[in-house]
Design an enzyme around this catalytic site. Structure first.
Site, PDB file in Angstrom:
ATOM      1  N   HIS A  85     -38.087   9.602   7.158  1.00  0.00           N
ATOM      2  CA  HIS A  85     -38.006   8.186   6.802  1.00  0.00           C
ATOM      3  C   HIS A  85     -38.639   7.976   5.438  1.00  0.00           C
ATOM      4  O   HIS A  85     -39.236   8.878   4.848  1.00  0.00           O
ATOM      5  CB  HIS A  85     -38.623   7.299   7.889  1.00  0.00           C
ATOM      6  CG  HIS A  85     -40.091   7.478   8.108  1.00  0.00           C
ATOM      7  ND1 HIS A  85     -40.928   6.445   8.443  1.00  0.00           N
ATOM      8  CD2 HIS A  85     -40.876   8.572   8.038  1.00  0.00           C
ATOM      9  CE1 HIS A  85     -42.162   6.882   8.582  1.00  0.00           C
ATOM     10  NE2 HIS A  85     -42.153   8.174   8.349  1.00  0.00           N
TER      11      HIS A  85
ATOM     12  N   ASP B 156     -45.995  14.280  10.201  1.00  0.00           N
ATOM     13  CA  ASP B 156     -45.922  12.834  10.424  1.00  0.00           C
ATOM     14  C   ASP B 156     -45.810  12.602  11.928  1.00  0.00           C
ATOM     15  O   ASP B 156     -44.779  12.856  12.531  1.00  0.00           O
ATOM     16  CB  ASP B 156     -44.699  12.280   9.679  1.00  0.00           C
ATOM     17  CG  ASP B 156     -44.364  10.834  10.051  1.00  0.00           C
ATOM     18  OD1 ASP B 156     -45.114  10.218  10.830  1.00  0.00           O
ATOM     19  OD2 ASP B 156     -43.340  10.335   9.545  1.00  0.00           O
TER      20      ASP B 156
ATOM     21  N   GLN C 112     -44.202   8.794  15.453  1.00  0.00           N
ATOM     22  CA  GLN C 112     -43.413   8.557  16.655  1.00  0.00           C
ATOM     23  C   GLN C 112     -43.803   9.472  17.816  1.00  0.00           C
ATOM     24  O   GLN C 112     -43.182   9.402  18.881  1.00  0.00           O
ATOM     25  CB  GLN C 112     -41.918   8.757  16.345  1.00  0.00           C
ATOM     26  CG  GLN C 112     -41.364   7.858  15.260  1.00  0.00           C
ATOM     27  CD  GLN C 112     -41.133   6.433  15.727  1.00  0.00           C
ATOM     28  OE1 GLN C 112     -41.177   6.139  16.912  1.00  0.00           O
ATOM     29  NE2 GLN C 112     -40.895   5.534  14.794  1.00  0.00           N
TER      30      GLN C 112
ATOM     31  N   LYS D 228     -47.850   2.142  16.768  1.00  0.00           N
ATOM     32  CA  LYS D 228     -46.781   2.794  17.532  1.00  0.00           C
ATOM     33  C   LYS D 228     -47.350   3.524  18.756  1.00  0.00           C
ATOM     34  O   LYS D 228     -46.610   4.170  19.490  1.00  0.00           O
ATOM     35  CB  LYS D 228     -46.017   3.767  16.645  1.00  0.00           C
ATOM     36  CG  LYS D 228     -45.232   3.104  15.509  1.00  0.00           C
ATOM     37  CD  LYS D 228     -44.514   4.138  14.662  1.00  0.00           C
ATOM     38  CE  LYS D 228     -43.918   3.541  13.391  1.00  0.00           C
ATOM     39  NZ  LYS D 228     -42.761   2.677  13.655  1.00  0.00           N
TER      40      LYS D 228
ATOM     41  N   CYS E 148     -35.102   2.660   7.880  1.00  0.00           N
ATOM     42  CA  CYS E 148     -35.899   3.257   6.791  1.00  0.00           C
ATOM     43  C   CYS E 148     -35.600   4.743   6.635  1.00  0.00           C
ATOM     44  O   CYS E 148     -36.497   5.558   6.412  1.00  0.00           O
ATOM     45  CB  CYS E 148     -37.388   3.036   7.026  1.00  0.00           C
ATOM     46  SG  CYS E 148     -37.878   1.306   6.975  1.00  0.00           S
TER      47      CYS E 148
END
Length: 395
Positions: free
Chosen positions: A109, A187, A190, A213, A352
């Site tokens: 993203h 990252d 999520q 998140k 994104c």
């Protein structure tokens, strides 16, 4: 079963299926935020009166809790930020800029693309992108080719991709990258809400975390930095609370990590409340969360497949909690408008992640993203709403 713990569901009549954008917050997180602002609101790491000491203690308790939660070796390896976006920008500007080449995946993203563009990096000019196949799988052969051809590289990869919920085999990615002496940033925006993360077992160098998140407050996150890089990573923002000495003639010296990376007043209430979100996850257990999301996702997939002219872009293998799709001949934006009128909350657009949309020759998708507090009734309502929307758009 779990919705009773989340005040949002008592106050909204919407079916919430946009957990990839942000998750709802349990009452314990909200209570912690209110308690800080109403009972001991003070700045941290500065004053020494009672409320200030309590604020500092609670702030640092979250650091220690998060350290244990992801099994970091030391609490100093946890640096608080405003979220994954700031965490990636921090490492990009303070460490990644030193490398000749940056390697990312095709499904990243924008928060893991634009920081590299700001350094003047573009494809084959300081930025390399690992191919994916028609099922959006990570191409490990191409990855290794890029590492061989670009010996001075830094790798930055999403654990779970934003737009399609694809789960990358980050342990394998890290192992291969390290065999070519390439440090790795993961990252985890999520993933922490769904998977038990052990940074020592993964052997990652950096791990970016999002609170909002992960059932915590917005505007809070963290970056795990392996202590071996403390001296190489430069401060990203400077000022109060990060400084050891300041002298007009001699200049400034910094405190040790983590404080030299946390200049200014942090989102104190958010950091403190994040601990309650982590406690909530531990109380439920990752096994329960994963099993619940798996059965919900399988049911969602089976019901979506019954709809006419639906288009998927990857199979369910290696997916976590999200399903992205379109319908032949119908704009996803039109579907979104009708779903909103029917009180169904999903995300529609490029998520994104414009480069992967461009590769797929689409402008965006409809994305339904699940959390453990969703239920089969939520999915049934989505399917019913999609049927109504499709009927209206085809008439």
């Amino acid at each position: 079963m779990y919705k009773k713990d989340f005040p949002y569901f008592a106050n909204s009549n919407s079916v919430y299926l946009d957990n990839g954008s942000t998750t709802q917050k349990p009452q314990s997180v909200i209570d912690s935020t209110i308690e800080y602002y109403t009972k001991y609101c003070s700045n941290t790491h500065r004053s020494s009166f009672g409320d200030a000491n309590k604020a500092t203690t609670e702030f640092e308790n979250t650091r220690e809790y998060l350290q244990k939660f992801i099994n970091a070796n030391k609490k100093e390896e946890i640096i608080f930020t405003s979220g994954v976006t700031q965490s990636i920008n921090f490492i990009a500007s303070s460490f990644g800029k030193k490398f000749k080449n940056i390697i990312i995946s095709s499904l990243e993203h924008h928060a893991n693309i634009v920081p590299w563009h700001l350094q003047g990096r573009t494809l084959a000019n300081g930025l390399e992108v690992v191919n994916c196949n028609d099922n959006l799988d990570f191409d490990f052969e191409h990855f290794e080719e890029l590492l061989k051809a670009n010996p001075n590289s830094f790798v930055s990869i999403a654990h779970v991709t934003n737009a399609f919920g694809k789960v990358h085999d980050i342990k394998k990615i890290i192992s291969i990258a390290h065999s070519y002496n390439a440090p790795v940033l993961i990252d985890g925006a999520q993933s922490l809400s769904s998977f038990k993360i052990d940074v020592q077992e993964l052997n990652c160098d950096f791990f970016a975390i999002s609170a909002h998140k992960t059932f915590g407050p917005t505007g809070v996150g963290a970056i795990y930095i392996n202590e071996k890089f403390f001296d190489e990573v430069e401060p990203y923002i400077t000022g109060g609370a990060a400084i050891n000495t300041v002298d007009f003639e001699k200049g400034s010296t910094f405190l040790n990590a983590p404080y030299k990376f946390e200049a200014g007043t942090q989102n104190i209430a958010g950091v403190i409340a994040f601990k309650e979100a982590l406690k909530y996850i531990e109380n439920i257990g990752y096994e329960t969360i994963q099993n619940r999301k798996k059965e919900l996702l399988e049911y969602l997939n089976s019901e979506l497949k019954k709809l006419p002219d639906i288009i998927f872009y990857n199979d369910l293998k290696d997916c976590s909690g999200s399903r992205s799709f379109n319908f032949k001949g119908i704009m996803h934006d039109d579907i979104s408008i009708l779903l909103d009128k029917l009180k169904i909350s999903v995300r529609v657009g490029h998520h994104c992640a414009q480069p992967i949309m461009k590769k797929l020759k689409i402008k965006g998708t409809i994305r339904a993203s699940l959390a453990f507090y969703n239920d089969f009734e939520d999915i049934d309502k989505l399917i019913s709403a999609l049927k109504r929307a499709l009927s209206m758009l085809k008439d």
